[in-house]
Design an enzyme around this catalytic site. Structure first.
Site, PDB file in Angstrom:
ATOM      1  N   THR A   1       2.089   3.160  -2.634  1.00 10.57           N
ATOM      2  CA  THR A   1       1.695   4.099  -3.330  1.00 10.57           C
ATOM      3  C   THR A   1       0.121   4.810  -3.180  1.00 10.57           C
ATOM      4  O   THR A   1       0.147   6.144  -3.118  1.00 10.57           O
ATOM      5  CB  THR A   1       1.491   3.495  -4.833  1.00 10.57           C
ATOM      6  OG1 THR A   1       2.856   2.932  -5.348  1.00 10.57           O
ATOM      7  CG2 THR A   1       0.760   4.407  -5.672  1.00 10.57           C
TER       8      THR A   1
ATOM      9  N   SER B   1      12.743  -0.760  -0.805  1.00  9.49           N
ATOM     10  CA  SER B   1      13.933  -0.338  -0.362  1.00  9.49           C
ATOM     11  C   SER B   1      14.066  -1.384   0.652  1.00  9.49           C
ATOM     12  O   SER B   1      13.847  -1.181   1.978  1.00  9.49           O
ATOM     13  CB  SER B   1      14.002   0.990   0.262  1.00  9.49           C
ATOM     14  OG  SER B   1      12.771   1.158   0.917  1.00  9.49           O
TER      15      SER B   1
ATOM     16  N   GLY C   1       0.734  -1.192  -0.067  1.00 10.30           N
ATOM     17  CA  GLY C   1      -0.014   0.166  -0.082  1.00 10.30           C
ATOM     18  C   GLY C   1       0.658   1.496  -0.023  1.00 10.30           C
ATOM     19  O   GLY C   1       0.315   2.545   0.187  1.00 10.30           O
TER      20      GLY C   1
END
Length: 208
Positions: free
Chosen positions: A50, A117, A48
């Protein structure tokens, strides 16, 4: 130079005009007292990030802040089309994103980064480089992310059609001490966004 109505005007090259505009914008930002920072959203694919970035950007813009979002897929297409998804490539890509985030934030822009990341070392690098850095762990179980699978990538990874996929072939290292943790598995995007905004006020990044 151009002679017009008896006056001489200097015609500037496009690059010079752009430079002057950038210098003017930076001067305006500095004079206004704006202070940028970076909100770094990290989490599994499909967690979630974005969605949260969109909610946050709208909320901050509505309050009059200068905001830019660096979303994983879009940034990769434009900033790192030469890179794959190996650990080394992910590190290089994250360093590029970190540097762009630094440039934006130090010129008064609140920068939202939505990036998997997956490695702690990547996020530590970004934190040390940027300084004014808020790490947000978008926490969601891999089982729920697989069910959501908005881009069909979990299915492709399971079928062996994609490699180095975080959460399946490659690991995700949860943040050790993020400033904010949101639970997108059990809480709505709106509730998570409110939690982030409240935390930013508590951390003194926002005063409204």
């Amino acid at each position: 130079m151009l002679l017009l109505l008896g006056r001489i005007f200097t015609i500037l090259q496009p690059a010079t005009i752009i430079l002057l505009l950038l210098q003017t914008e930076v001067l305006i930002l500095v004079r206004s007292g704006d202070s940028g920072f970076v909100i770094w959203l990290t989490g599994l694919p499909g967690s979630g990030k974005t969605t949260m970035a969109t909610f946050l950007e709208n909320e901050l813009r509505n309050r009059g802040f200068k905001v830019e979002t660096l979303d994983g897929d879009e940034v990769r297409r434009n900033l790192s089309p030469d890179l794959g998804f190996s650990k080394i490539d992910r590190e290089v890509h994250a360093k590029r994103v970190s540097y762009v985030s630094l440039l934006l934030s130090r010129n008064g822009v609140i920068t939202i980064v939505a990036l998997i990341s997956p490695f702690q070392s990547i996020r530590d690098y970004a934190r040390n480089l940027i300084g004014r850095f808020v790490e947000v762990w978008v926490n969601c179980s891999v089982e729920t992310c697989r069910k959501r699978d908005p881009k069909g990538l979990y299915k492709q990874a399971q079928e062996g059609k994609v490699s180095h996929f975080t959460g399946m072939q490659d690991p995700y290292e949860p943040p050790l001490s993020p400033e904010i943790i949101i639970d997108t598995e059990h809480e709505s995007p709106d509730a998570c966004a409110r939690k982030i905004m409240a935390s930013l006020r508590d951390l003194k990044y926002l005063d409204q």
